[in-house]
Design an enzyme around this catalytic site. Structure first.
Site, PDB file in Angstrom:
ATOM      1  N   CYS A   1       0.836  -1.204   0.000  1.00 40.98           N
ATOM      2  CA  CYS A   1       0.000   0.000   0.000  1.00 40.98           C
ATOM      3  C   CYS A   1       0.872   1.256   0.000  1.00 40.98           C
ATOM      4  O   CYS A   1       1.902   1.324   0.660  1.00 40.98           O
ATOM      5  CB  CYS A   1      -0.915  -0.019   1.218  1.00 40.98           C
ATOM      6  SG  CYS A   1      -2.060   1.369   1.258  1.00 40.98           S
TER       7      CYS A   1
ATOM      8  N   CYS B   1       0.322   4.944   7.016  1.00 40.09           N
ATOM      9  CA  CYS B   1      -0.325   4.698   8.316  1.00 40.09           C
ATOM     10  C   CYS B   1       0.670   3.955   9.212  1.00 40.09           C
ATOM     11  O   CYS B   1       1.067   2.829   8.898  1.00 40.09           O
ATOM     12  CB  CYS B   1      -1.589   3.859   8.122  1.00 40.09           C
ATOM     13  SG  CYS B   1      -2.648   4.482   6.800  1.00 40.09           S
TER      14      CYS B   1
ATOM     15  N   CYS C   1       0.434   0.237  10.363  1.00 39.98           N
ATOM     16  CA  CYS C   1      -0.037  -0.786   9.421  1.00 39.98           C
ATOM     17  C   CYS C   1       1.068  -1.599   8.755  1.00 39.98           C
ATOM     18  O   CYS C   1       1.955  -1.053   8.087  1.00 39.98           O
ATOM     19  CB  CYS C   1      -0.910  -0.147   8.345  1.00 39.98           C
ATOM     20  SG  CYS C   1      -1.655  -1.408   7.275  1.00 39.98           S
TER      21      CYS C   1
ATOM     22  N   CYS D   1     -16.432  -9.356   5.742  1.00 38.07           N
ATOM     23  CA  CYS D   1     -15.834  -8.065   5.421  1.00 38.07           C
ATOM     24  C   CYS D   1     -14.544  -8.252   4.630  1.00 38.07           C
ATOM     25  O   CYS D   1     -13.623  -8.945   5.084  1.00 38.07           O
ATOM     26  CB  CYS D   1     -15.558  -7.311   6.719  1.00 38.07           C
ATOM     27  SG  CYS D   1     -14.770  -5.714   6.436  1.00 38.07           S
TER      28      CYS D   1
ATOM     29  N   CYS E   1     -19.592  -6.533   3.680  1.00 35.51           N
ATOM     30  CA  CYS E   1     -18.924  -5.282   4.043  1.00 35.51           C
ATOM     31  C   CYS E   1     -17.591  -5.228   3.294  1.00 35.51           C
ATOM     32  O   CYS E   1     -17.000  -6.266   2.992  1.00 35.51           O
ATOM     33  CB  CYS E   1     -18.682  -5.294   5.553  1.00 35.51           C
ATOM     34  SG  CYS E   1     -17.747  -3.879   6.159  1.00 35.51           S
TER      35      CYS E   1
ATOM     36  N   CYS F   1     -19.490   1.766   9.058  1.00 39.16           N
ATOM     37  CA  CYS F   1     -18.704   1.134  10.114  1.00 39.16           C
ATOM     38  C   CYS F   1     -17.469   1.998  10.302  1.00 39.16           C
ATOM     39  O   CYS F   1     -16.638   2.093   9.401  1.00 39.16           O
ATOM     40  CB  CYS F   1     -18.330  -0.279   9.683  1.00 39.16           C
ATOM     41  SG  CYS F   1     -17.126  -1.072  10.754  1.00 39.16           S
TER      42      CYS F   1
ATOM     43  N   ARG G   1     -17.761  -2.967  18.244  1.00 37.91           N
ATOM     44  CA  ARG G   1     -17.009  -4.191  17.932  1.00 37.91           C
ATOM     45  C   ARG G   1     -15.681  -4.257  18.661  1.00 37.91           C
ATOM     46  O   ARG G   1     -14.831  -3.381  18.510  1.00 37.91           O
ATOM     47  CB  ARG G   1     -16.789  -4.297  16.413  1.00 37.91           C
ATOM     48  CG  ARG G   1     -16.163  -5.621  15.988  1.00 37.91           C
ATOM     49  CD  ARG G   1     -16.256  -5.853  14.489  1.00 37.91           C
ATOM     50  NE  ARG G   1     -17.626  -5.722  14.037  1.00 37.91           N
ATOM     51  CZ  ARG G   1     -18.039  -4.835  13.135  1.00 37.91           C
ATOM     52  NH1 ARG G   1     -17.177  -4.031  12.561  1.00 37.91           N
ATOM     53  NH2 ARG G   1     -19.313  -4.749  12.813  1.00 37.91           N
TER      54      ARG G   1
HETATM   55  N1  SAM Z   1      -6.705   0.338   3.227  1.00 37.76           N
HETATM   56  C1  SAM Z   1      -7.978   0.565   3.741  1.00 37.76           C
HETATM   57  C2  SAM Z   1      -8.032   1.693   4.742  1.00 37.76           C
HETATM   58  O1  SAM Z   1      -7.006   2.051   5.295  1.00 37.76           O
HETATM   59  O2  SAM Z   1      -9.121   2.210   4.966  1.00 37.76           O
HETATM   60  C3  SAM Z   1      -8.632  -0.652   4.352  1.00 37.76           C
HETATM   61  C4  SAM Z   1      -7.813  -1.622   5.182  1.00 37.76           C
HETATM   62  S1  SAM Z   1      -7.087  -0.982   6.689  1.00 37.76           S
HETATM   63  C5  SAM Z   1      -5.973  -2.258   7.110  1.00 37.76           C
HETATM   64  C6  SAM Z   1      -8.436  -1.038   7.851  1.00 37.76           C
HETATM   65  C7  SAM Z   1      -8.194  -0.629   9.269  1.00 37.76           C
HETATM   66  O3  SAM Z   1      -7.450  -1.616   9.970  1.00 37.76           O
HETATM   67  C8  SAM Z   1      -7.392   0.622   9.537  1.00 37.76           C
HETATM   68  O4  SAM Z   1      -8.138   1.788   9.375  1.00 37.76           O
HETATM   69  C9  SAM Z   1      -6.995   0.437  10.996  1.00 37.76           C
HETATM   70  O5  SAM Z   1      -7.953   1.014  11.837  1.00 37.76           O
HETATM   71  C10 SAM Z   1      -6.980  -1.078  11.165  1.00 37.76           C
HETATM   72  N2  SAM Z   1      -5.600  -1.572  11.433  1.00 37.76           N
HETATM   73  C11 SAM Z   1      -4.613  -1.702  10.532  1.00 37.76           C
HETATM   74  N3  SAM Z   1      -3.484  -2.163  11.105  1.00 37.76           N
HETATM   75  C12 SAM Z   1      -3.762  -2.321  12.416  1.00 37.76           C
HETATM   76  C13 SAM Z   1      -2.997  -2.748  13.547  1.00 37.76           C
HETATM   77  N4  SAM Z   1      -1.717  -3.083  13.435  1.00 37.76           N
HETATM   78  N5  SAM Z   1      -3.603  -2.804  14.740  1.00 37.76           N
HETATM   79  C14 SAM Z   1      -4.910  -2.452  14.869  1.00 37.76           C
HETATM   80  N6  SAM Z   1      -5.681  -2.041  13.839  1.00 37.76           N
HETATM   81  C15 SAM Z   1      -5.115  -1.961  12.639  1.00 37.76           C
HETATM   82  C1  DTB Z   2     -11.230  -2.689  11.817  1.00 38.17           C
HETATM   83  O1  DTB Z   2     -11.584  -1.712  12.502  1.00 38.17           O
HETATM   84  N1  DTB Z   2     -10.371  -3.605  12.224  1.00 38.17           N
HETATM   85  C2  DTB Z   2     -10.138  -4.586  11.177  1.00 38.17           C
HETATM   86  C3  DTB Z   2     -11.142  -4.138  10.077  1.00 38.17           C
HETATM   87  N2  DTB Z   2     -11.676  -2.937  10.610  1.00 38.17           N
HETATM   88  C4  DTB Z   2     -10.726  -4.000   8.690  1.00 38.17           C
HETATM   89  C5  DTB Z   2      -8.717  -4.654  10.775  1.00 38.17           C
HETATM   90  C6  DTB Z   2      -7.779  -4.971  11.897  1.00 38.17           C
HETATM   91  C7  DTB Z   2      -6.447  -5.171  11.307  1.00 38.17           C
HETATM   92  C8  DTB Z   2      -5.434  -5.616  12.309  1.00 38.17           C
HETATM   93  C9  DTB Z   2      -4.080  -5.782  11.704  1.00 38.17           C
HETATM   94  C10 DTB Z   2      -3.997  -6.843  10.644  1.00 38.17           C
HETATM   95  O2  DTB Z   2      -4.464  -7.981  10.840  1.00 38.17           O
HETATM   96  O3  DTB Z   2      -3.426  -6.552   9.591  1.00 38.17           O
HETATM   97 FE1  SF4 Z   3      -2.825   1.168   3.401  1.00 35.74          FE
HETATM   98 FE2  SF4 Z   3      -2.733   0.018   5.785  1.00 35.74          FE
HETATM   99 FE3  SF4 Z   3      -3.154   2.628   5.615  1.00 35.74          FE
HETATM  100 FE4  SF4 Z   3      -5.079   0.913   4.800  1.00 35.74          FE
HETATM  101  S1  SF4 Z   3      -4.305   1.177   6.872  1.00 35.74           S
HETATM  102  S2  SF4 Z   3      -4.366   2.750   3.747  1.00 35.74           S
HETATM  103  S3  SF4 Z   3      -3.788  -0.754   4.003  1.00 35.74           S
HETATM  104  S4  SF4 Z   3      -1.300   1.544   4.967  1.00 35.74           S
END
Ligand code: SAM
Ligand code: DTB
Ligand code: SF4
Length: 328
Positions: free
Chosen positions: A53, A57, A60, A97, A129, A189, A261
Protein backbone atom coordinates in the site's frame (compact mmCIF):
# COMPACT_ATOMS: atom_id res chain seq x y z
CA UNK A 1 -33.40 7.80 26.76
CA UNK A 2 -33.22 9.44 23.42
CA UNK A 3 -30.32 8.98 20.96
CA UNK A 4 -28.26 12.16 20.99
CA UNK A 5 -25.80 13.58 18.51
CA UNK A 6 -25.16 16.84 20.34
CA UNK A 7 -22.71 15.47 22.89
CA UNK A 8 -20.07 17.91 24.07
CA UNK A 9 -16.48 16.85 24.70
CA UNK A 10 -16.95 17.76 28.37
CA UNK A 11 -19.95 15.44 28.71
CA UNK A 12 -18.06 12.60 27.04
CA UNK A 13 -15.03 13.23 29.27
CA UNK A 14 -17.24 13.06 32.34
CA UNK A 15 -18.46 9.61 31.27
CA UNK A 16 -15.02 8.42 30.19
CA UNK A 17 -13.44 9.43 33.53
CA UNK A 18 -15.98 7.70 35.78
CA UNK A 19 -14.72 5.06 38.21
CA UNK A 20 -14.55 1.79 36.25
CA UNK A 21 -17.28 -0.04 38.19
CA UNK A 22 -19.68 2.87 37.78
CA UNK A 23 -18.84 3.16 34.08
CA UNK A 24 -19.37 -0.54 33.36
CA UNK A 25 -22.66 -0.54 35.28
CA UNK A 26 -23.94 2.44 33.35
CA UNK A 27 -22.83 1.06 29.99
CA UNK A 28 -24.40 -2.31 30.76
CA UNK A 29 -27.65 -0.55 31.69
CA UNK A 30 -27.73 1.43 28.45
CA UNK A 31 -26.79 -1.71 26.52
CA UNK A 32 -29.69 -3.79 27.82
CA UNK A 33 -32.14 -0.93 27.26
CA UNK A 34 -31.31 -0.91 23.55
CA UNK A 35 -29.90 -4.32 22.67
CA UNK A 36 -30.03 -7.96 23.69
CA UNK A 37 -26.99 -8.19 26.01
CA UNK A 38 -26.51 -11.89 25.26
CA UNK A 39 -26.27 -11.40 21.54
CA UNK A 40 -22.94 -10.83 19.81
CA UNK A 41 -22.46 -10.31 16.08
CA UNK A 42 -19.83 -12.54 14.49
CA UNK A 43 -18.01 -11.09 11.48
CA UNK A 44 -15.25 -12.61 9.41
CA UNK A 45 -12.52 -10.61 7.73
CA UNK A 46 -10.65 -11.51 4.60
CA UNK A 47 -7.76 -9.60 3.11
CA UNK A 48 -8.58 -9.74 -0.60
CA UNK A 49 -5.50 -7.72 -1.57
CA UNK A 50 -2.58 -7.67 0.83
CA UNK A 51 0.39 -5.33 1.25
CA UNK A 52 2.14 -2.96 -1.10
CA UNK A 53 0.00 0.00 0.00
CA UNK A 54 1.17 3.51 -0.88
CA UNK A 55 0.03 5.06 2.43
CA UNK A 56 2.13 5.71 5.54
CA UNK A 57 -0.32 4.70 8.32
CA UNK A 58 2.25 4.09 11.02
CA UNK A 59 0.42 1.16 12.62
CA UNK A 60 -0.04 -0.79 9.42
CA UNK A 61 1.99 -3.80 8.32
CA UNK A 62 0.63 -3.43 4.77
CA UNK A 63 2.27 -0.09 3.95
CA UNK A 64 4.86 -0.70 1.23
CA UNK A 65 7.36 1.67 2.84
CA UNK A 66 7.78 -0.43 6.01
CA UNK A 67 9.65 -3.71 6.03
CA UNK A 68 7.30 -6.24 7.52
CA UNK A 69 6.89 -9.88 6.65
CA UNK A 70 3.30 -9.80 5.35
CA UNK A 71 2.70 -12.08 2.39
CA UNK A 72 1.92 -9.60 -0.36
CA UNK A 73 -0.64 -10.72 -2.93
CA UNK A 74 -2.69 -9.09 -5.63
CA UNK A 75 -6.48 -9.16 -5.71
CA UNK A 76 -7.79 -12.66 -5.02
CA UNK A 77 -10.07 -14.52 -7.44
CA UNK A 78 -13.81 -14.17 -7.00
CA UNK A 79 -14.39 -17.93 -6.60
CA UNK A 80 -11.73 -18.23 -3.92
CA UNK A 81 -13.28 -15.35 -1.96
CA UNK A 82 -16.77 -16.84 -2.20
CA UNK A 83 -15.44 -20.16 -0.93
CA UNK A 84 -14.00 -18.33 2.11
CA UNK A 85 -17.32 -16.56 2.67
CA UNK A 86 -19.21 -19.88 2.60
CA UNK A 87 -16.72 -21.27 5.10
CA UNK A 88 -17.20 -18.28 7.38
CA UNK A 89 -20.96 -18.71 7.15
CA UNK A 90 -20.68 -22.39 8.08
CA UNK A 91 -18.69 -21.32 11.11
CA UNK A 92 -21.48 -19.00 12.25
CA UNK A 93 -20.50 -15.63 10.78
CA UNK A 94 -23.30 -13.44 9.49
CA UNK A 95 -21.12 -10.61 8.20
CA UNK A 96 -18.23 -10.97 5.77
CA UNK A 97 -15.83 -8.07 5.42
CA UNK A 98 -13.34 -7.83 2.57
CA UNK A 99 -10.31 -5.59 3.04
CA UNK A 100 -7.91 -4.30 0.41
CA UNK A 101 -4.59 -2.51 0.98
CA UNK A 102 -5.57 0.36 -1.25
CA UNK A 103 -5.34 4.08 -0.64
CA UNK A 104 -8.57 4.52 -2.55
CA UNK A 105 -10.88 2.71 -4.91
CA UNK A 106 -10.07 3.16 -8.60
CA UNK A 107 -12.41 2.51 -11.47
CA UNK A 108 -10.65 -0.44 -13.04
CA UNK A 109 -10.97 -4.18 -13.56
CA UNK A 110 -10.05 -4.87 -9.94
CA UNK A 111 -13.01 -2.80 -8.79
CA UNK A 112 -15.28 -4.74 -11.17
CA UNK A 113 -14.00 -7.93 -9.55
CA UNK A 114 -14.78 -6.57 -6.10
CA UNK A 115 -18.31 -5.76 -7.30
CA UNK A 116 -18.67 -9.41 -8.33
CA UNK A 117 -17.43 -10.50 -4.90
CA UNK A 118 -20.01 -8.25 -3.26
CA UNK A 119 -22.79 -9.72 -5.43
CA UNK A 120 -21.67 -13.25 -4.58
CA UNK A 121 -21.45 -12.74 -0.81
CA UNK A 122 -24.78 -10.92 -0.75
CA UNK A 123 -26.35 -13.85 -2.59
CA UNK A 124 -25.26 -16.12 0.28
CA UNK A 125 -27.50 -14.09 2.61
CA UNK A 126 -24.61 -12.59 4.55
CA UNK A 127 -24.18 -8.92 5.41
CA UNK A 128 -21.41 -7.93 3.04
CA UNK A 129 -18.92 -5.28 4.04
CA UNK A 130 -15.83 -3.85 2.36
CA UNK A 131 -12.92 -1.73 3.46
CA UNK A 132 -11.07 -0.52 0.38
CA UNK A 133 -9.85 2.95 1.37
CA UNK A 134 -11.32 6.22 0.17
CA UNK A 135 -14.13 6.25 -2.37
CA UNK A 136 -16.26 8.75 -4.24
CA UNK A 137 -20.03 8.93 -4.52
CA UNK A 138 -20.24 7.12 -7.81
CA UNK A 139 -18.15 4.20 -6.50
CA UNK A 140 -20.26 4.05 -3.35
CA UNK A 141 -23.38 3.83 -5.50
CA UNK A 142 -21.90 1.02 -7.61
CA UNK A 143 -21.09 -0.93 -4.45
CA UNK A 144 -24.60 -0.36 -3.10
CA UNK A 145 -26.14 -1.52 -6.38
CA UNK A 146 -24.02 -4.68 -6.20
CA UNK A 147 -25.55 -5.42 -2.78
CA UNK A 148 -23.02 -3.93 -0.37
CA UNK A 149 -24.50 -3.62 3.10
CA UNK A 150 -21.76 -1.86 5.07
CA UNK A 151 -18.42 -0.18 4.52
CA UNK A 152 -15.61 0.16 7.05
CA UNK A 153 -13.65 3.38 7.08
CA UNK A 154 -12.08 4.19 10.44
CA UNK A 155 -11.25 7.60 11.82
CA UNK A 156 -8.42 5.72 13.57
CA UNK A 157 -7.68 8.49 16.11
CA UNK A 158 -8.58 12.09 16.99
CA UNK A 159 -8.27 14.88 14.47
CA UNK A 160 -5.45 16.36 16.60
CA UNK A 161 -3.40 13.17 16.78
CA UNK A 162 -4.06 12.17 13.18
CA UNK A 163 -1.00 13.87 11.68
CA UNK A 164 1.27 11.92 14.00
CA UNK A 165 -0.05 8.69 12.55
CA UNK A 166 -0.78 9.31 8.86
CA UNK A 167 0.50 12.05 6.59
CA UNK A 168 -0.58 10.79 3.17
CA UNK A 169 -4.23 11.82 3.53
CA UNK A 170 -6.24 14.05 5.81
CA UNK A 171 -8.93 13.67 8.43
CA UNK A 172 -11.28 15.53 6.11
CA UNK A 173 -10.61 12.95 3.38
CA UNK A 174 -11.87 10.33 5.81
CA UNK A 175 -14.97 12.32 6.70
CA UNK A 176 -15.69 12.87 2.99
CA UNK A 177 -15.62 9.14 2.34
CA UNK A 178 -18.04 8.58 5.21
CA UNK A 179 -20.28 11.25 3.72
CA UNK A 180 -20.22 9.50 0.37
CA UNK A 181 -21.30 6.27 2.05
CA UNK A 182 -24.22 8.00 3.76
CA UNK A 183 -25.33 9.53 0.47
CA UNK A 184 -25.35 6.07 -1.11
CA UNK A 185 -27.35 4.62 1.81
CA UNK A 186 -24.60 2.26 2.89
CA UNK A 187 -24.34 1.32 6.55
CA UNK A 188 -21.31 3.02 8.09
CA UNK A 189 -18.70 1.13 10.11
CA UNK A 190 -16.23 3.56 11.64
CA UNK A 191 -14.11 3.53 14.76
CA UNK A 192 -10.47 3.56 15.61
CA UNK A 193 -7.41 2.17 17.29
CA UNK A 194 -6.11 2.73 20.80
CA UNK A 195 -2.48 2.34 21.77
CA UNK A 196 -1.05 4.64 19.08
CA UNK A 197 0.53 6.92 21.69
CA UNK A 198 -2.58 9.09 21.93
CA UNK A 199 -3.83 10.75 25.13
CA UNK A 200 -7.18 10.20 26.80
CA UNK A 201 -8.19 13.54 25.36
CA UNK A 202 -7.53 12.15 21.87
CA UNK A 203 -9.65 9.09 22.63
CA UNK A 204 -12.45 11.35 23.82
CA UNK A 205 -11.97 13.54 20.75
CA UNK A 206 -12.41 10.59 18.39
CA UNK A 207 -15.51 9.39 20.24
CA UNK A 208 -16.86 12.94 20.06
CA UNK A 209 -16.44 13.07 16.27
CA UNK A 210 -18.25 9.73 15.90
CA UNK A 211 -21.07 10.54 18.33
CA UNK A 212 -21.78 13.96 16.83
CA UNK A 213 -22.15 12.74 13.26
CA UNK A 214 -25.61 13.49 11.94
CA UNK A 215 -26.22 9.78 12.24
CA UNK A 216 -24.03 7.56 14.41
CA UNK A 217 -22.10 4.89 12.56
CA UNK A 218 -24.12 1.67 12.76
CA UNK A 219 -20.87 -0.14 13.71
CA UNK A 220 -18.01 1.19 15.79
CA UNK A 221 -14.90 -1.00 15.84
CA UNK A 222 -12.57 -0.47 18.80
CA UNK A 223 -9.17 -1.90 17.89
CA UNK A 224 -6.22 -2.32 20.22
CA UNK A 225 -3.03 -1.71 18.29
CA UNK A 226 -1.41 -4.95 17.19
CA UNK A 227 2.22 -3.79 17.19
CA UNK A 228 3.86 -5.32 14.12
CA UNK A 229 7.68 -5.56 13.76
CA UNK A 230 8.88 -3.27 11.00
CA UNK A 231 6.19 -0.61 11.51
CA UNK A 232 7.01 2.69 13.27
CA UNK A 233 4.73 1.68 16.15
CA UNK A 234 6.32 -1.73 16.70
CA UNK A 235 7.60 -0.76 20.15
CA UNK A 236 4.32 0.64 21.48
CA UNK A 237 3.31 -1.00 24.75
CA UNK A 238 0.15 -3.10 24.57
CA UNK A 239 -3.00 -1.35 25.81
CA UNK A 240 -4.49 -2.55 29.06
CA UNK A 241 -7.90 -4.16 29.19
CA UNK A 242 -9.11 -1.23 31.30
CA UNK A 243 -8.37 1.13 28.43
CA UNK A 244 -10.42 -1.09 26.12
CA UNK A 245 -13.25 -1.27 28.67
CA UNK A 246 -13.30 2.51 29.10
CA UNK A 247 -13.41 3.06 25.36
CA UNK A 248 -16.10 0.44 24.73
CA UNK A 249 -18.27 1.54 27.67
CA UNK A 250 -18.13 5.20 26.67
CA UNK A 251 -18.92 4.35 23.04
CA UNK A 252 -21.88 2.26 24.22
CA UNK A 253 -23.30 5.02 26.42
CA UNK A 254 -23.05 7.77 23.80
CA UNK A 255 -24.01 5.61 20.79
CA UNK A 256 -26.54 3.22 22.37
CA UNK A 257 -27.67 1.37 19.24
CA UNK A 258 -24.33 0.95 17.46
CA UNK A 259 -22.69 -2.43 17.12
CA UNK A 260 -19.62 -1.77 19.23
CA UNK A 261 -17.01 -4.19 17.93
CA UNK A 262 -14.24 -5.63 20.09
CA UNK A 263 -11.88 -5.77 17.11
CA UNK A 264 -8.09 -6.20 16.83
CA UNK A 265 -6.28 -7.26 19.98
CA UNK A 266 -8.47 -10.15 21.17
CA UNK A 267 -5.70 -12.66 20.66
CA UNK A 268 -3.86 -11.25 23.65
CA UNK A 269 -6.94 -11.09 25.89
CA UNK A 270 -8.21 -13.77 28.24
CA UNK A 271 -11.81 -14.98 28.17
CA UNK A 272 -12.45 -13.00 31.36
CA UNK A 273 -11.11 -9.82 29.82
CA UNK A 274 -13.28 -10.27 26.74
CA UNK A 275 -16.29 -10.98 28.98
CA UNK A 276 -15.67 -7.64 30.70
CA UNK A 277 -15.76 -5.95 27.31
CA UNK A 278 -19.09 -7.63 26.48
CA UNK A 279 -20.43 -6.53 29.86
CA UNK A 280 -19.29 -2.99 29.06
CA UNK A 281 -21.36 -3.07 25.88
CA UNK A 282 -19.30 -4.67 23.12
CA UNK A 283 -21.65 -6.73 20.96
CA UNK A 284 -19.63 -7.69 17.93
CA UNK A 285 -16.35 -9.47 17.19
CA UNK A 286 -14.19 -10.56 14.29
CA UNK A 287 -13.94 -14.33 14.18
CA UNK A 288 -11.59 -16.46 12.12
CA UNK A 289 -8.00 -17.43 12.72
CA UNK A 290 -6.71 -14.26 11.07
CA UNK A 291 -7.77 -10.62 11.02
CA UNK A 292 -6.27 -9.16 7.85
CA UNK A 293 -2.62 -10.11 8.33
CA UNK A 294 -2.29 -10.78 12.07
CA UNK A 295 -3.55 -13.65 14.23
CA UNK A 296 -6.97 -13.76 15.88
CA UNK A 297 -8.31 -16.33 18.38
CA UNK A 298 -9.00 -19.72 16.80
CA UNK A 299 -12.54 -20.44 15.65
CA UNK A 300 -12.92 -23.32 18.13
CA UNK A 301 -11.72 -21.15 20.99
CA UNK A 302 -14.38 -18.55 20.13
CA UNK A 303 -17.06 -21.23 19.86
CA UNK A 304 -16.07 -22.34 23.36
CA UNK A 305 -16.25 -18.75 24.59
CA UNK A 306 -19.80 -18.42 23.22
CA UNK A 307 -20.76 -21.66 24.99
CA UNK A 308 -19.15 -20.67 28.28
CA UNK A 309 -20.76 -17.23 28.34
CA UNK A 310 -24.03 -18.45 26.77
CA UNK A 311 -23.72 -15.84 24.05
CA UNK A 312 -25.92 -16.05 20.97
CA UNK A 313 -24.49 -15.16 17.57
CA UNK A 314 -26.61 -12.40 16.06
CA UNK A 315 -28.64 -13.16 12.93
CA UNK A 316 -27.89 -11.19 9.79
CA UNK A 317 -29.86 -8.11 8.78
CA UNK A 318 -31.13 -7.37 12.28
CA UNK A 319 -31.16 -4.28 14.49
CA UNK A 320 -30.73 -0.57 13.85
CA UNK A 321 -28.94 -0.92 10.54
CA UNK A 322 -31.46 -3.39 9.14
CA UNK A 323 -34.42 -1.20 10.09
CA UNK A 324 -32.80 1.76 8.41
CA UNK A 325 -31.59 -0.02 5.31
CA UNK A 326 -34.72 -2.11 5.01
CA UNK A 327 -32.95 -5.33 4.10
CA UNK A 328 -34.38 -7.61 6.76
N1 SAM B 1 -6.71 0.34 3.23
C1 SAM B 1 -7.98 0.56 3.74
C2 SAM B 1 -8.03 1.69 4.74
O1 SAM B 1 -7.01 2.05 5.29
O2 SAM B 1 -9.12 2.21 4.97
C3 SAM B 1 -8.63 -0.65 4.35
C4 SAM B 1 -7.81 -1.62 5.18
S1 SAM B 1 -7.09 -0.98 6.69
C5 SAM B 1 -5.97 -2.26 7.11
C6 SAM B 1 -8.44 -1.04 7.85
C7 SAM B 1 -8.19 -0.63 9.27
O3 SAM B 1 -7.45 -1.62 9.97
C8 SAM B 1 -7.39 0.62 9.54
O4 SAM B 1 -8.14 1.79 9.37
C9 SAM B 1 -6.99 0.44 11.00
O5 SAM B 1 -7.95 1.01 11.84
C10 SAM B 1 -6.98 -1.08 11.17
N2 SAM B 1 -5.60 -1.57 11.43
C11 SAM B 1 -4.61 -1.70 10.53
N3 SAM B 1 -3.48 -2.16 11.10
C12 SAM B 1 -3.76 -2.32 12.42
C13 SAM B 1 -3.00 -2.75 13.55
N4 SAM B 1 -1.72 -3.08 13.43
N5 SAM B 1 -3.60 -2.80 14.74
C14 SAM B 1 -4.91 -2.45 14.87
N6 SAM B 1 -5.68 -2.04 13.84
C15 SAM B 1 -5.11 -1.96 12.64
C1 DTB C 1 -11.23 -2.69 11.82
O1 DTB C 1 -11.58 -1.71 12.50
N1 DTB C 1 -10.37 -3.61 12.22
C2 DTB C 1 -10.14 -4.59 11.18
C3 DTB C 1 -11.14 -4.14 10.08
N2 DTB C 1 -11.68 -2.94 10.61
C4 DTB C 1 -10.73 -4.00 8.69
C5 DTB C 1 -8.72 -4.65 10.78
C6 DTB C 1 -7.78 -4.97 11.90
C7 DTB C 1 -6.45 -5.17 11.31
C8 DTB C 1 -5.43 -5.62 12.31
C9 DTB C 1 -4.08 -5.78 11.70
C10 DTB C 1 -4.00 -6.84 10.64
O2 DTB C 1 -4.46 -7.98 10.84
O3 DTB C 1 -3.43 -6.55 9.59
FE1 SF4 D 1 -2.82 1.17 3.40
FE2 SF4 D 1 -2.73 0.02 5.78
FE3 SF4 D 1 -3.15 2.63 5.61
FE4 SF4 D 1 -5.08 0.91 4.80
S1 SF4 D 1 -4.30 1.18 6.87
S2 SF4 D 1 -4.37 2.75 3.75
S3 SF4 D 1 -3.79 -0.75 4.00
S4 SF4 D 1 -1.30 1.54 4.97
Amino acid sequence: MEIRNDWTKEEIKEIFDKPVMELIYEAATVHRAYNDPNEVQVCTLLSIKTGGCSEDCSYCPQAARYHTDVKVHKLLDVDFVLEKARNAQENGSTRFCMGAAWREVRDNRDFDKVLDMVKGVNALGMEVCCTLGMLNQDQAKKLKDAGLYAYNHNLDTSEDHYEEIITTRTYDDRLDTIDNLRKADISVCSGGIIGLGETNEDRIGMLHTLATMEEHPESVPVNALVPVPGTPLEKQPRVSVWDMVRMIATARIIMPRAQVRLSAGRVSMTLEEQALCFLAGANSIFAGDELLTTPNPEVDQDKEMFMTLNLKPRESFKGAAAEKFNMA
